[in-house]
Design a protein around this motif. Structure first.
Motif, PDB file in Angstrom:
ATOM      1  N   PHE A 158      -6.329 -11.637   1.120  1.00 29.38           N
ATOM      2  CA  PHE A 158      -5.142 -10.926   0.968  1.00 29.38           C
ATOM      3  C   PHE A 158      -4.992 -10.080   2.339  1.00 29.38           C
ATOM      4  CE2 PHE A 158      -7.054 -10.700  -3.124  1.00 29.38           C
ATOM      5  CZ  PHE A 158      -6.241 -11.507  -3.655  1.00 29.38           C
ATOM      6  N   SER A 159      -6.012  -9.481   3.131  1.00 36.35           N
ATOM      7  CA  SER A 159      -5.924  -8.679   4.415  1.00 36.35           C
ATOM      8  C   SER A 159      -7.331  -8.355   4.699  1.00 36.35           C
ATOM      9  CB  SER A 159      -4.988  -7.563   4.047  1.00 36.35           C
ATOM     10  OG  SER A 159      -4.977  -6.545   5.182  1.00 36.35           O
ATOM     11  N   LYS A 160      -7.424  -8.334   5.960  1.00 36.57           N
ATOM     12  CA  LYS A 160      -8.511  -7.577   6.788  1.00 36.57           C
ATOM     13  C   LYS A 160      -8.506  -6.258   6.375  1.00 36.57           C
ATOM     14  CE  LYS A 160      -6.241  -6.800  11.389  1.00 36.57           C
ATOM     15  NZ  LYS A 160      -6.379  -6.630  12.643  1.00 36.57           N
ATOM     16  N   PRO A 161      -9.727  -5.409   6.587  1.00 39.64           N
ATOM     17  CA  PRO A 161      -9.801  -4.170   6.387  1.00 39.64           C
ATOM     18  C   PRO A 161      -8.531  -3.363   7.326  1.00 39.64           C
ATOM     19  CG  PRO A 161     -11.845  -4.891   6.506  1.00 39.64           C
ATOM     20  CD  PRO A 161     -10.945  -6.094   6.905  1.00 39.64           C
ATOM     21  N   LEU A 162      -8.064  -2.372   6.622  1.00 38.80           N
ATOM     22  CA  LEU A 162      -7.091  -1.716   7.511  1.00 38.80           C
ATOM     23  C   LEU A 162      -7.514  -0.307   7.549  1.00 38.80           C
ATOM     24  CD1 LEU A 162      -3.746  -2.721   5.679  1.00 38.80           C
ATOM     25  CD2 LEU A 162      -4.534  -3.794   7.694  1.00 38.80           C
ATOM     26  N   ALA A 185      -2.722   1.600   6.399  1.00 37.28           N
ATOM     27  CA  ALA A 185      -2.697   1.079   4.924  1.00 37.28           C
ATOM     28  C   ALA A 185      -1.320   2.029   4.376  1.00 37.28           C
ATOM     29  CB  ALA A 185      -3.850   1.236   4.306  1.00 37.28           C
ATOM     30  N   GLU A 186      -1.480   3.347   4.818  1.00 39.65           N
ATOM     31  CA  GLU A 186      -0.349   4.323   4.468  1.00 39.65           C
ATOM     32  C   GLU A 186       0.981   3.605   4.710  1.00 39.65           C
ATOM     33  OE1 GLU A 186      -1.365   8.075   5.602  1.00 39.65           O
ATOM     34  OE2 GLU A 186      -2.850   8.353   4.305  1.00 39.65           O
ATOM     35  N   ALA A 187       1.193   3.079   6.018  1.00 42.96           N
ATOM     36  CA  ALA A 187       2.452   2.785   6.571  1.00 42.96           C
ATOM     37  C   ALA A 187       2.854   1.591   5.991  1.00 42.96           C
ATOM     38  CB  ALA A 187       2.256   2.294   7.969  1.00 42.96           C
ATOM     39  N   LEU A 188       1.805   0.678   5.556  1.00 43.93           N
ATOM     40  CA  LEU A 188       2.185  -0.591   4.995  1.00 43.93           C
ATOM     41  C   LEU A 188       2.782  -0.259   3.140  1.00 43.93           C
ATOM     42  CD1 LEU A 188       2.116  -3.637   4.650  1.00 43.93           C
ATOM     43  CD2 LEU A 188      -0.348  -3.275   3.644  1.00 43.93           C
ATOM     44  N   LEU A 189       1.940   0.688   2.705  1.00 50.76           N
ATOM     45  CA  LEU A 189       2.716   0.943   1.285  1.00 50.76           C
ATOM     46  C   LEU A 189       4.091   1.575   1.207  1.00 50.76           C
ATOM     47  CD1 LEU A 189      -0.861   2.229  -0.231  1.00 50.76           C
ATOM     48  CD2 LEU A 189       0.474   0.186  -0.678  1.00 50.76           C
ATOM     49  N   ALA A 190       4.014   2.656   2.232  1.00 55.47           N
ATOM     50  CA  ALA A 190       5.515   3.362   2.495  1.00 55.47           C
ATOM     51  C   ALA A 190       6.561   2.218   2.901  1.00 55.47           C
ATOM     52  CB  ALA A 190       5.298   4.362   3.426  1.00 55.47           C
ATOM     53  N   SER A 191       6.352   1.136   3.430  1.00 54.17           N
ATOM     54  CA  SER A 191       7.283   0.211   3.815  1.00 54.17           C
ATOM     55  C   SER A 191       7.466  -0.643   2.486  1.00 54.17           C
ATOM     56  CB  SER A 191       6.999  -0.729   4.868  1.00 54.17           C
ATOM     57  OG  SER A 191       5.986  -1.478   4.495  1.00 54.17           O
TER      58      SER A 191
END
Length: 82
Positions: free
Chosen positions: A63-67, A72-78
């Motif tokens: 799914f994704s490399k470690p962030l 991770a917060e920015a990804l979730l917020a988007s």
């Protein structure tokens, strides 16, 4: 939510014993009314086997490399949750 060691997922396709352990963990979590996260999913085959068993949550390089926590917060917020 509980997660378990990725070594079970890593070898799920290579032997029946690990498959039985992964299945038992899911059954036990259901009896205890817990959600469980499969860790270390790296291949489509592992994902499909886990989905076939009934796993709903997973994480890993598929799914994704470690962030970092900020990324991770920015990804979730988007992402819209609705």
């Amino acid at each position: 939510m509980n997660d378990y060691d990725r070594s079970f997922v890593n070898q799920i396709q290579s032997g029946k014993k690990n498959h039985q352990i992964v299945e038992t963990i899911l059954v036990l979590s259901h009896h205890l009314e817990l959600n469980v996260i499969a860790e270390g999913i790296e291949t489509q085959e592992q994902l499909e086997r886990l989905q076939h068993l009934g796993y709903k949550f997973g994480q890993g390089y598929l799914f994704s490399k470690p962030l970092s926590h900020k990324t991770a917060e920015a990804l979730l917020a988007s992402k819209s949750l609705y």
